[in-house]
Enzyme design. Structure first.
Site, PDB file in Angstrom:
ATOM      1  CD  GLU A  19       4.082  -6.826  12.680  1.00 21.36           C
ATOM      2  OE1 GLU A  19       4.766  -6.091  11.868  1.00 21.36           O
ATOM      3  OE2 GLU A  19       3.505  -7.949  12.358  1.00 21.36           O
ATOM      4  CE  LYS A  35       1.524  -4.190   4.220  1.00 20.88           C
ATOM      5  NZ  LYS A  35       1.629  -2.642   4.234  1.00 20.88           N
ATOM      6  CB  THR A  54      -1.038   0.009   1.083  1.00 17.51           C
ATOM      7  OG1 THR A  54      -0.267  -0.185   2.360  1.00 17.51           O
ATOM      8  CG2 THR A  54      -2.075  -1.037   1.166  1.00 17.51           C
TER       9      THR A  54
END
Length: 275
Positions: free
Chosen positions: A176, A144, A29
């Protein structure tokens, strides 16, 4: 929203595509404005690393075609700050989990409305501690990929007023947050968790570590107590930039001068990227 599938205006993907059946692919993204994509090379590099790790690399020609399409076709569609999402799957084929020897990639590109993070960049956010553990897997760490079920389940447990949640491994190491990377300051030293066994190596995390030169950085395995005893905490990703953290698990924290300093540094890099 505007979608392209294999470089044609389209919003449909075959039900036989392995992205649908198995999450067999990667995605990015990317923040974009009419003048440029932000961190495009970093996003594409991570995507190419992920595809190679999954055994479905793009050829040099495929990479050229993708970059050309982004600049020549996608960028002219952008009339305000937006998000461009790129999904690359292995395509159709194979038998069950066994993939085909040669990938027939499906490339999906979407133009989406950008979220507005201006308010939280100024005022900060609170974090909870997610009850959902992150599985360690060095074969998938850093990339990802399309398998985001841990994050989806963690998001379901997230309750207002918390904006994000810290995700821990099964041995209680910080990895995270649900959709961002985590940093903190202690005695003027900048800390962030290692992501060699789990988590996503964020492009904005990489940019912070590369661009800042004022602080000693410690990357390693840390427990929750180290964040709770921090002087300052912040989270980051490529869409929201640096966002201060004002509470962790109900413990209040100040928005400190080091976090603000890094915010200004990275915002200045944005400006230079456009000029």
């Amino acid at each position: 929203m505007t979608w392209f599938v294999d470089y044609r205006l389209n919003s449909s993907v075959s039900v036989a595509d392995r992205a649908f059946s198995y999450g067999d692919g990667v995605f990015e993204t990317i923040r974009v404005i009419p003048q440029c994509f932000f961190q495009l090379n970093d996003h594409l590099s991570r995507m190419y690393r992920g595809l190679t790790k999954l055994g479905m690399p793009l050829s040099f020609e495929q990479k050229q075609n993708l970059t050309r399409f982004l600049h020549d076709t996608v960028l002219p569609f952008i009339d305000r700050e937006s998000v461009v999402k790129i999904i690359v799957s292995r395509g159709e084929g194979g038998r069950g989990y066994l993939p085909p020897n040669d990938s027939n990639h499906t490339i999906v590109i979407g133009i989406l409305t950008a979220p507005d993070y201006q308010t939280i960049r100024k005022s900060g956010v609170s974090l909870s501690i997610s009850p959902v553990p992150v599985n360690k897997n060095r074969f998938l760490a850093g990339i990802k990929h399309l398998n985001r079920l841990e994050n989806i389940v963690a998001k379901r447990f997230l309750l207002s007023p918390d904006f994000e949640a810290i995700m821990l491994s099964s041995d209680q190491r910080i990895i995270e947050c649900i959709q961002s990377n985590l940093f903190w300051f202690k005695s003027g030293i900048l800390y962030t968790p290692a992501l060699s066994e789990a988590g996503v190596q964020g492009t904005f995390r990489q940019a912070i570590l590369k661009e800042q030169t004022a602080y000693v950085v410690q990357i390693g395995n840390f427990g929750l107590s180290e964040v709770k005893s921090a002087d300052e905490v912040f989270i980051s990703n490529s869409l929201m930039g640096i966002v201060p953290v004002t509470a962790v698990g109900g413990l209040s924290l100040p928005i400190g001068i080091h976090t603000r300093k890094l915010q200004k540094l990275m915002q200045s890099k944005d400006v230079h990227a456009v000029l």
